[in-house]
Scaffold this active site. Structure first.
Site, PDB file in Angstrom:
ATOM      1  N   CYS A   1      -8.570 -14.752  -2.658  1.00 46.89           N
ATOM      2  CA  CYS A   1      -8.286 -15.024  -1.238  1.00 46.89           C
ATOM      3  C   CYS A   1      -6.960 -14.288  -0.702  1.00 46.89           C
ATOM      4  O   CYS A   1      -6.176 -13.742  -1.337  1.00 46.89           O
ATOM      5  CB  CYS A   1      -7.851 -16.635  -1.151  1.00 46.89           C
ATOM      6  SG  CYS A   1      -9.059 -17.692  -1.978  1.00 46.89           S
TER       7      CYS A   1
ATOM      8  N   ASN B   1      -4.158 -19.390  -0.828  1.00 45.29           N
ATOM      9  CA  ASN B   1      -4.572 -18.569  -1.823  1.00 45.29           C
ATOM     10  C   ASN B   1      -3.810 -18.849  -3.127  1.00 45.29           C
ATOM     11  O   ASN B   1      -2.667 -19.242  -3.327  1.00 45.29           O
ATOM     12  CB  ASN B   1      -3.841 -17.118  -1.186  1.00 45.29           C
ATOM     13  CG  ASN B   1      -3.985 -15.804  -2.278  1.00 45.29           C
ATOM     14  OD1 ASN B   1      -3.100 -15.095  -2.444  1.00 45.29           O
ATOM     15  ND2 ASN B   1      -4.810 -16.084  -3.193  1.00 45.29           N
TER      16      ASN B   1
END
Lengths: 489, 489, 489, 489
Positions: free
Chosen positions: D20, D125
């Site tokens: 991510c 993330n």
């Protein structure tokens, strides 16, 4: 492509299909927008693809060809803004049965050719019966064909003509061509319309404000609010400019006219008219004649929707048996669904039609359909009606038995697949296992379309080759491929 | 999305629109394929989007939601092969007028929830009239909403229920919910159907081989060849498994039933049936009543196609005035074309309908339509008819004046936009500038749907709030937003 | 289309661009799959569109043409399965600057023609400098052109040739054609390759198992594992069949060869090779020569990625100044983003390149680029480098100043837009506001490509018209349009 | 979807993959356009899908989520104009290996929740190592999950928090969460950034004009011209408004930081920087250390492009052996082609890389790659090099053997598929059949990233679990599923 193809008639795989519609406009700002509307109104004549060519004094010729419906392509501002100018022609088409798998965008009309005196575009409804031999000859001389369409011959013949103007070259070219054609064409300044000497396919002239319109049918004049002026005559060429209006020529040897009688039966839209009478009214009259010729005692008259409806109404009115919507068409027809199991009988039919069980149950039903081609659909509809509990099923068909293929711009199965090619009426009734099956007679059909004396056997007033096997133009290419004409009687 | 949206009724921007259809299957291999077919048959109840959830013992729950027609999405092998198993439910939907611009794929049902005892999916036809306050309450307690749909409340109420089985949690949830709902739901093994205590929206039960089917209408049973068993009763919950068949519960306090009378008038397909009588026949009967109540001397009875056709046939049969297809609908309707000039009067209408000029010219025409909502379309159709040369135009409407909005799952304009909210019959006739305009009476409508004594004023047999302003369930959210109920008389 | 077009070189709007790549295979099963791979390896030679024609003894000729990358089209089983047979040719193309807006799918090669002795397809890399007059002449005689491509002339010339075999007709046609051409063509049984008498564009021959391969570059032989056999010679025609292998002809009058020197500088892939030396190695050698000719004291040698990298490595190795990746290319380049505000300086560049600030800050940087065309990009890159804190910026260019347009199949701006057409080296340095700007000399370039004596002024060993203005073939059409050749010295 | 997925690294099926990237902006007009640019610069961190949520004082929250590249979606005016306002966050993602087949658009972040005090969006993330048990607990209490993403837990924990502001609720939620997370979130007025107590994933703060920016990497600050301010500290939460700037909190118990060392080796872009040193420079330094630790006599140093290039340059500079582009990457990589025959050896590799045969032939080659995961690619590359005629092949790997899976937001194969999990260096060399294979040591790697003393065994300065098997956070869910930690030594 075929998977993406929308299908409009519930069983057009078991119908004859018109292969093309043409439309042209001169003298109106943004003519292509009018052409888009006209083609939309002619969509029933060709659903596979459409094309428009236009000309603008500054921007020259432009064109667009697309697979799919007119409404899905020629409505986009991004596309239409690339089609400027006061002069435009357009075309909608089916592919013919044979080449369907290979249809390419380059087969989509109008075709365009650049000649030394300027460009011209041409759109063609009909079929050229000597296209194969013309093509061979042209290739021999160095022409490069870009499509598999018979219509491309016309452009190459024009390119090689020794005449000096485009209309003269077109006359030259069309004199070499045999078969049925209603052509709409254009140069930088002229809109041109031509009908073959027999006038097999329709072509009408309209007027809107300062502009002129050519169209396959009158319904497409209505959509743009144009006034119907007259039909283009068999063998006539009209050359139209915004300034000088309509000039008329007759470049071909005169012949007795042979308008396609099936345009009345099925192809044309019910709200189009020929000779001042609406197609709807003619079809209703077919139902009236059918009821006179083939009466039967029953409880309800139902139509196979939608094309059988006018004749069913006529049958009901003449017979006094009430009309009812015993079969309802699903308006969201389309693609093929995945068949979940074999438990669903006649799923193909169910997707398109549903029987109104509560109406039908226990009733003696007269079913009026426009035609029987292969007979596959008739059989399934009969089964649905019986499944729903009908006591009797009587088919009444609003056209004579279709026993011969058409070579003049209509997609028909090969002769051996036509039910009427191998069976008579009684055999068909037995084959379909219905209580009775009756077709209107050829004379009855002629009476319904306005010939009180019926068919003139010596010189039929219409092209009825699909019923009679009498082809007014010799189908040269097909004969070369082995097709056998009806033996002379 | 809106530009891509297909439009099925010629003027559904001037019609009330049903907002949803539901369908479910248990006990048949590849149930999702059956659901796809069922939803296709219910497409008229919701054309914006569709969704299917299914369950397979090995592959668990799967789902697919798509904008657009069922036939364009749920026919692809690549998609359908991801939807295995013997249990599936589906939903088709319109967006409501308000949220149309923001419709997201996450608003497309069925909704799915993972509970501690397993997953469940739910599809809902109707409208929850206290959804706003329920939503506020649930958010306050920590629920995260993922859609703007009122139906999502049901899933969250279920998630918070203290009951132990999913059917019990659903009962719990639905007892908190007010309004109209026909729900089709599923767990890993059960197909569940529920109708609200008033039975406002329809829901029927069918059987096919070893499997069971729930559907909004009977026409969707027909498409898969399922046998109609019975209607789910108002206030009834059925829990169905392949093994044990149908269990029936009545979890709500009993109330007099209030089926939506407009399902008869317009929403349902003519080939569906309620109480053993086809909707087509009921609509034809409305035409008969209309002719009795409002006769007029004329040459032709024409329908505004397609929804006005059955009543027009009834009107013709009762009055003896011949029925004719004076208006023809373009079967390739769709997107908006670019208007080439202002010379085209009423282009929007022309794209969808064409007047059969040769039939209409010089005639006195009775036009039968199903309803008048804003009146914008009626005006344009009248103009087309007069443009085509009709001598007189008499409107006959197959429903009473629509004066009140629906809050039970139908998309209606705000009250002030309903023509009948501010005008009486005569004022409307004058407003539309027609020779006469007559609606069927409320009693006439009740007679036509099978109540020989007409409407029971004390306790109407149907929900007719859109005509009478008498709302059987208090529309709490709307009242909170300022809607004023009809003053008590 | 143009918006959807992927862009591969970071600044190909400021680069010369090769316009085409060709590839052909005979004697391998499913030859089209090999051609797809070969075209993929030649994608850098033409990214706008690609096409394949193939032939199968039973299924005849088939073709597919698509806009976009090879990998996005010619990888689909559904498409590739329509391209059967052991013989296939393919083409990738850019549009030329002029016709870009109007590029149509019919301009996408290979072109196909049906002759009386059978069909043939042809794919062409290069440019015909007398195409306009040929086209006029052919139209005069009745040829119908279907594309705006200069290459279509070849097909029409072949159609009108009096020769009896297709290879003979092709010789006939190519003798009428002026300019640069590497042609790959096919009949039902033969794969044909031709290079113009000067050998301006490359064409190589390879072998894989029983099959033969023709390709613009050797890198496309590598991708299918084919062995490099030899280059097709200038003026040579090879006719190849699976059975008889390669036949060689020399149908043109012999001339001194003039291979395009820019293929070494920029067009060809670094892993292709000419004369046994890899293009990468030649470019590295250009960097070596550049360092010798134009030394400067600095801290780092950086490349403008990716095409400047080999020369930068050579410059670093020769000068001893360390090479560093001071500029990093974004590998996800593509479309244009919406510029959020004017606060983002040089956003266009930032999307494609980023300066490695931590490396560059406070350093004296030598930037090696392959060429300067308009100079617009060089300016922006310099600004980015200075923004990142570089102390000095020295440009070193791996080609001489590009002062003349190419008329042999490369897309160049009009002469007036070439920075070097109006400025000398010093003026350019000032214009770009860099600390120094130096180009490799023409002699230095010739040394780097393997001519130790440098350029033979009397008869240059390569076509270097873009640097020298000495055009080995008179650009007839351009001169007719007003282009002025360099005055004789 | 997976077939349409573009692939950027030549062999990312044999690489560890970052899952991510996050980016957020407050205080700039049309913030979503900046976020689009930022996500484009972070595309290497997640190529499967991207999403943006934004807020405008009048238009409220809006969002868009799309599969595919940022440049293909978030560049369209039609989409971007629906994302107004001065506050926006975004996310790019890979799916994890496990759920890839089922990835749905609803798994695409940012996630949005409507709380009683207003809405909030969150992008994450990293990976939550106790997500399974949190999820079970939340469902038990009545939360309805809409995605299969671990990150959705955070929204539900926030919804149930008893705190009164959204930042406080986020602190509450994140204190329940274990694992690695760099979060960018927003309310109607606040941009929020949080890094987990170990600081495993990066997050940096930038400033542009009046606005503030949060980003996974500095390269995304560069693309919009923002100034790098500082890294967010491990365990820090920043709450940023346009009016009051940055407020900093430390809501978690302090712990020694454990930044992911693989961000230096492979994940981050070479033009990003940490601690003032560019990632490129760190990687070059790894090459230098690698050359010191593992010298070998050879002719050329080549990189496996593109990620091995900086270390190869470092290796060349330290060893004095010349660097050369012996392997060239095809810049038009992508889909899978149809393999024409089995005659093409290693076709998958050839599509992506080509060996520069003319350079390699007869040479002793050092190949520098960034890592060895399964070893499948290394084997194929070795074969290509040998096929091209290399005399010796020496692999030098710029990271230690990858022997353990990552549970902190990186997609790694199961442990048994990691080559280094079952073989030591010599066994791997034998398995790959290369002349030598050497990895950098763990201490060497620590030195290269700026720890002159090497790795602190007691308390490593970085998270290096993938090399050492020492997991700084217990992977609770994985242990529950049977994963066995390294035995204590």
């Amino acid at each position: 492509m075929s998977k993406q193809m929308p299908i409009a008639h519930p069983f057009d795989d078991d119908k004859l299909r018109e292969e093309c519609g043409v439309f042209g406009v001169v003298g109106l700002k943004d003519a292509a927008n009018f052409v888009a509307l006209g083609l939309h109104a002619l969509q029933h004549r060709g659903q596979e693809a459409g094309g428009i060519v236009c000309h603008h004094p500054e921007h020259g010729f432009n064109n667009a060809r697309r697979f799919g419906y007119v409404r899905d392509n020629f409505t986009k501002e991004s596309l239409m803004s690339t089609l400027p100018g006061p002069l435009a022609i357009g075309h909608v088409r089916y592919s013919t049965a044979g080449s369907k798998g290979q249809t390419a965008i380059r087969d989509v009309q109008p075709f365009f050719g650049e000649f030394s005196m300027g460009g011209a575009a041409i759109a063609h409804n009909g079929n050229i019966t000597n296209a194969d031999s013309l093509r061979r000859e042209l290739i021999e001389r160095g022409s490069i064909f870009q499509s598999s369409s018979d219509s491309e011959c016309i452009i190459h013949l024009m390119a090689r003509s020794l005449q000096r103007t485009i209309p003269e070259r077109m006359e030259d070219a069309l004199r070499r061509v045999e078969g049925a054609f209603s052509v709409v064409a254009m140069t930088r300044t002229k809109l041109i319309g031509v009908r073959d000497p027999l006038g097999v396919r329709p072509l009408v002239l309209g007027k809107l404000a300062e502009g002129w319109v050519l169209s396959s049918e009158t319904c497409a004049l209505d959509i743009i609010g144009a006034e119907f002026i007259r039909e283009i005559k068999p063998g006539e060429m009209v050359v139209i400019t915004a300034e000088n209006g309509v000039e008329s020529h007759f470049p071909f040897r005169p012949q007795p006219s042979k308008f396609c009688i099936f345009e009345h039966v099925y192809f044309s839209r019910p709200d189009s008219s020929y000779g001042g009478r609406s197609v709807y009214e003619t079809r209703r009259q077919i139902g009236v004649e059918l009821a006179r010729e083939n009466p039967v005692d029953a409880d309800l008259v139902c139509a196979v929707p939608d094309s059988g409806t006018p004749a069913a109404i006529g049958y009901s009115q003449e017979s006094g048996i009430p009309f009812a919507m015993g079969i309802v068409r699903n308006q969201y027809m389309g693609r093929t669904f995945i068949e979940p199991t074999e438990q669903i009988r006649n799923m193909g039919v169910r997707l398109k039609l549903n029987v109104n069980r509560a109406l039908i149950e226990g009733k003696r039903v007269i079913l009026v359909d426009d035609s029987v081609v292969r007979g596959t659909t008739s059989r399934k509809i009969k089964e649905m009606i019986l499944d729903a509990g009908a006591k009797e099923v009587h088919f009444r068909i609003a056209s004579p038995p279709t026993a011969w293929p058409c070579f003049y711009g209509v997609d028909t199965p090969e002769r051996e697949k036509l039910l009427a090619a191998t069976m008579n009426e009684d055999q068909m009734a037995e084959h379909l296992a219905v209580d009775s099956l009756k077709f209107i007679s050829l004379d009855g059909l002629y009476r319904a379309v306005g010939e009180p004396e019926g068919r003139n056997k010596k010189c039929p007033q219409y092209c009825d080759a699909c019923f009679s096997g009498e082809y007014p133009v010799r189908p040269a290419d097909m004969i070369a491929k082995g097709f056998e004409l009806k033996a002379a009687e």
